[in-house]
Write an enzyme that holds these catalytic residues in place. Structure first.
Site, short mmCIF file in Angstrom:
data_model
loop_
_atom_site.label_atom_id
_atom_site.label_comp_id
_atom_site.label_asym_id
_atom_site.label_seq_id
_atom_site.Cartn_x
_atom_site.Cartn_y
_atom_site.Cartn_z
CG HIS A 457 -2.06 -0.94 1.06
ND1 HIS A 457 -2.70 -1.53 2.11
CD2 HIS A 457 -2.67 -1.39 -0.05
CE1 HIS A 457 -3.67 -2.31 1.66
NE2 HIS A 457 -3.66 -2.24 0.35
CD GLU A 694 -14.03 -1.03 -25.45
OE1 GLU A 694 -13.11 -0.81 -24.64
OE2 GLU A 694 -15.23 -0.91 -25.15
CG ASP A 718 -11.11 -3.74 -23.08
OD1 ASP A 718 -10.63 -4.71 -22.48
OD2 ASP A 718 -11.94 -2.97 -22.57
C1 PEP Z 1 -10.10 0.82 -23.17
O1 PEP Z 1 -10.46 -0.36 -23.23
O2 PEP Z 1 -9.06 1.26 -23.71
C2 PEP Z 1 -10.91 1.80 -22.41
C3 PEP Z 1 -10.63 3.09 -22.44
O3 PEP Z 1 -11.92 1.32 -21.65
P1 PEP Z 1 -11.68 0.64 -20.19
O4 PEP Z 1 -10.24 0.86 -19.81
O5 PEP Z 1 -12.64 1.32 -19.27
O6 PEP Z 1 -12.03 -0.80 -20.46
MG MG Z 2 -12.47 -0.94 -22.59
#
Ligand code: PEP
Ligand code: MG
Length: 847
Positions: A457, A694, A718
């Site tokens: 932490h 994504e 993603d």
């Molecule tokens: C991503 O996938 O790049 C994004 C911005 O969404 P999250 O990080 O909330 O999945």
């Molecule tokens: Mg995402």
């Protein structure tokens, strides 16, 4: 002769009496929990209405039950809906099992805090194990503190003691929490369990832990991905089980961010040399300054012959004092410090831990002084955690050590007077989160610990504050005298202990330069970012609330490029209704003045579950019902959100964005739904509708999607995960889940080309947008908006201003043919160095 069946309940608080049926909580007003009285309090200490034993004390301190001599169990519940304060504002002055006398102070509470955050302060006193008791009211109108209020007579029609329900439910769940069940996830489970009447137990590897006890849960050593069994016993066992399974299977969003520590934190310890100690980087950075020591408390000798009653009392007082202090720290945390808040919440829970307290009280009963008893109880639990072979859990021993020190200081009456030289490098065996809160009030240059780990932490807090921090340096660190001039190069895992004046000055210059660069970037952050050849790049911010939006605006955000709306839905027992959602979204728009705001529809499902929306467990949650697919199974939830979004104003500034879209029909269906809802609401003008790119399918279909979408925003987090087939949270693959991979660059190019065919613009809201090395590549591929984390805005705008868009286009085309992310990164480094050199060269030529 005294009548043992009758007792008198005296007013536990002063204030007007309120009939039970007028208490604004159906559980009390319907007398489901029992008959009694309510008081609207005028004072802030709850006193015992009669003599008795404390047979129940909510960990959150807002309620307790006394068992009186005639068997009546008297529930005292301060305020309405106060459980949601999770103990904040409440300081119990007694412990479970204590015998109290009538008029003894039981709980001190913060009236302002409760009044501000809860429905009502009205406090209920009722008999929770009726109907074997008859009640006679002795007072109406106003209660004077201590005045006789109720006569309670045991009628003998029913056995005393609360009815026990034996209904039980059991089920299995796989732990999704990063690093397993350490302090924060354990605290989350405990908090979930506290929301139910049932008693909950977690079983793992043939051992069991009561979910009430954090140390017992941590002591099971449950790692990430392990399967555990949950057993709930009580009247609401089924619902409790469902909620707990969801809590085990849901990695909290905060952890997902904490898990994205810089990859340098995973660097092994480099070899030491003369005049140098080495350690593991817990927070990057370079600093120089004199060594200052921060030492732990030393215990006075104990003869082991103490009066247990006095020692119990001393421990209670010290615990209450520390609880109060943590609570105060929690309330004074600046905005955006969710990590620190979660850590303090876990500490509050540990302070009430039955296993710890039970152990300490056992020592006290044997004549041990409270200080030694508390110290031993903590040491035992630390040893258990360290022996589990799980590094993350071993690091959580540091949280226990923190509480050990705080309670000892309270017991021994020590106040901490820190006298630090300016810009000190603070050295300790192991620093604790509360040390860091204390140090935050001083001007400290860096931190260095003999022990500790990069995922503790303290490391999380140090990273959040931008404070360079080295851990696991070894005991040799503690032999260095105070005042030794040090150079701390956390990036390289080095502590230079014999730096001469020249080296110190060199580092100081470097630190100063970095500071000045940052100040310059911040000073220019409010202006728009234009490339050298005149192309405007919008630099927006990723946020989760109106407060963060206001902060982003102050840092120079041109708009909000991603509001992760799921933050409004998680960590709460019920869904926000349409009105609440609408005002939350409106607040974000209002916070941003005239600038645009992109609100992404709820992106839960998969591993981000909601307590009130149990979805089936999935074998591959990230490939399951997540993002926009949730609309297939719970359309009413999406409709409600769309209705709320359609009602914010002005609609021109609000843009709706859909996560995880994979095909054109999904987009068309949502557009039709928006039209229908707008028609029903009588709304003419409506927000633009965009799509997150994504998943590779969306990038490949970009041209078709662009026919129906107003804009795109690329979610590189993603998109990397699904393109590279690598879990974005996988610690072992962290360095390889790199969005600068040439395959991703090709998908980004395809997206920009598809969008351009229909005149749509493309942004990037994944973490790649915040990486200055990637700025030329993204501009070169055709991205017009970068949505970044707020502290990064100044730096990214400065980077844009150094670049030439035409040169970026040529440069990015060359990257598409490279063979790895590493090769792309190296090319980006070279290109950035060149671009930064060019303006200087041009200036030199003009002279
Ligand atoms: C991503 O996938 O790049 C994004 C911005 O969404 P999250 O990080 O909330 O999945
Ligand atoms: Mg995402």
């Amino acid at each position: 002769m005294p009548d043992n069946n009758k007792i008198i309940l005296h007013a536990p608080l002063a204030g007007p009496l309120v009939p039970l049926e007028q208490v604004p909580d159906p559980v009390f007003s319907s007398a489901t929990l029992g008959d009694g009285v309510a008081i609207d309090p005028l004072n802030d200490v709850l006193y015992a209405p009669c003599a008795g034993e404390v047979v129940q004390l909510a960990r959150t301190g807002h309620a307790l039950t006394l068992r009186a001599a005639n068997g009546a169990e008297i529930l005292l519940h301060i305020g309405v809906d106060t459980v949601q304060l999770q103990g904040r504002g409440f300081s119990p002055l007694v412990a479970l099992g204590d015998q109290v006398s009538q008029g003894q102070p039981l709980v001190r509470f913060d009236m302002d805090l409760v009044a501000q955050h809860c429905v009502s302060l009205v406090t209920v006193m009722l008999i929770s194990n009726g109907p074997g008791f008859g009640l006679r009211r002795l007072e109406a109108g106003n209660a004077q503190l201590g005045a006789a209020l109720l006569e309670v007579e045991a009628t003998g029609r029913e056995a005393n003691g609360r009815p026990v329900s034996h209904e039980s439910a059991r089920g299995h769940a796989r732990v999704a929490h990063h690093g397993g069940l350490h302090a924060r996830p354990a605290a989350l489970l405990r908090q979930t369990a506290q929301g139910f009447q049932s008693h909950a137990v977690l079983r793992f590897a043939e051992r069991e832990a009561d979910l009430d006890s954090l140390v017992a849960v941590m002591g099971l050593g449950v790692g990430e991905g392990a399967e555990v069994e949950l057993i709930c016993t009580g009247p609401d066992s089924q619902t409790a089980l469902l909620a707990l399974i969801a809590a085990v299977q849901t990695a909290s969003v905060g952890e997902r961010h904490a898990a994205h520590a810089p990859t340098s934190t995973a660097m092994p310890k480099p070899a030491a040399g003369p005049g140098m100690l080495t350690g593991v980087c817990a927070a990057p950075g370079l600093a120089q300054g004199p060594l200052a020591r921060l030492d732990g408390v030393s215990l006075p000798p104990d003869n082991g012959d103490n009066d247990p009653a006095a020692q119990h009392q001393a421990l209670n007082t010290a615990l209450a004092e520390v609880r109060h202090a943590i609570d105060r720290d929690w309330r004074h945390l600046p905005r955006g410090q969710e990590d620190a808040a979660a850590i303090l919440e876990a500490h509050l829970a540990l302070l009430d831990d039955p296993a710890l307290l039970g152990d300490a009280r056992q020592h006290i009963a044997n004549g041990v002084a409270a200080s030694h008893a508390w110290s031993r109880a903590i040491d035992t639990q630390c040893q258990i955690l360290r022996s589990l072979g799980n590094p993350l859990l071993a690091e959580r021993a540091n949280d226990l050590y923190d509480l050990q020190q705080r309670v000892l200081r309270a017991l021994l009456g020590e106040t901490r007077q820190l006298r630090l030289p300016p810009s000190a490098i603070v050295v300790a065996h192991e620093l604790t989160p509360s040390d860091l809160l204390l140090l935050a009030r001083h001007e400290v240059a860096g931190l260095c610990m003999a022990a500790g780990g990069a995922t503790s932490h303290v490391a999380i807090l140090a990273r959040a504050r931008g404070l360079p921090c080295l851990v696991a340096v070894g005991e040799a660190l503690l032999e260095l005298p105070a005042g030794t001039p040090l150079v701390l190069d956390a990036d390289q895992g080095r502590l230079e202990t014999e730096a001469d004046a020249q080296r110190l000055a060199e580092v100081q210059r470097h630190v100063q330069q970095r500071r000045e660069t940052r100040q310059r970037q911040q000073a220019a952050a409010q202006q728009s970012a234009r490339t050298r050849d005149g192309q405007v790049i919008e630099v927006a911010a990723n946020v989760a609330s109106a407060e963060e939006a206001a902060e982003a605006l102050a840092q120079g955000a041109d708009g909000i490029g991603l509001l992760r709306s799921e933050f409004l839905f998680i960590d709460r027992p019920t869904a926000p209704d349409e009105t609440e959602q609408r005002s939350a979204y409106q607040a974000v728009l209002d916070a941003m003045g005239e600038r645009p705001v992109i609100i992404r529809t709820i992106d839960v499902g998969g591993d981000k579950q909601l307590d009130y929306l149990p979805l089936p467990a999935e074998a591959n949650p990230v490939l399951g019902l997540r993002g926009i697919r949730l609309g297939q199974v719970r359309p009413e939830l999406l409709d409600q959100q769309l209705r709320a979004l359609l009602q914010v104003s002005p609609q021109q500034r609000c843009r709706i964005m859909l996560p995880m879209v994979t095909e054109v029909d999904e987009l068309i269906a949502i557009r039709q739904r928006l039209d229908r809802l707008a028609g029903e609401l009588g709304i003419g003008q409506r927000a633009e509708l965009g799509v997150m790119i994504e998943v590779p399918a969306a990038a490949l279909l970009a041209e078709r999607l662009a026919e129906h979408a107003d804009f795109f925003s690329i979610g590189t987090n993603d998109l990397s995960q699904y393109t590279l087939a690598m879990d974005r949270d996988h610690a072992g693959l962290a360095a390889r889940v790199d969005a600068l991979h040439p395959a991703l660059l090709r998908l980004i190019e395809l997206t920009c080309q598809g969008a351009a065919k229909h005149g749509r613009w493309v942004g990037v809201c994944g973490a790649l947008a915040s990486d200055p090395l990637a700025t030329p590549v993204l501009i070169g591929l055709g991205v017009a908006e970068l949505s970044v984390s707020a502290p990064q805005i100044g730096e990214i705008k400065a980077q844009v201003r150094q670049l030439d868009a035409a040169a970026c286009r040529r440069f990015s085309q060359g990257l598409l043919g490279l063979s790895s992310a590493a090769a792309v990164r190296q090319a980006c480094r070279d290109f950035t160095a060149q671009s930064h050199a060019q303006p200087a060269a041009a200036a030199a030529l003009q002279q």
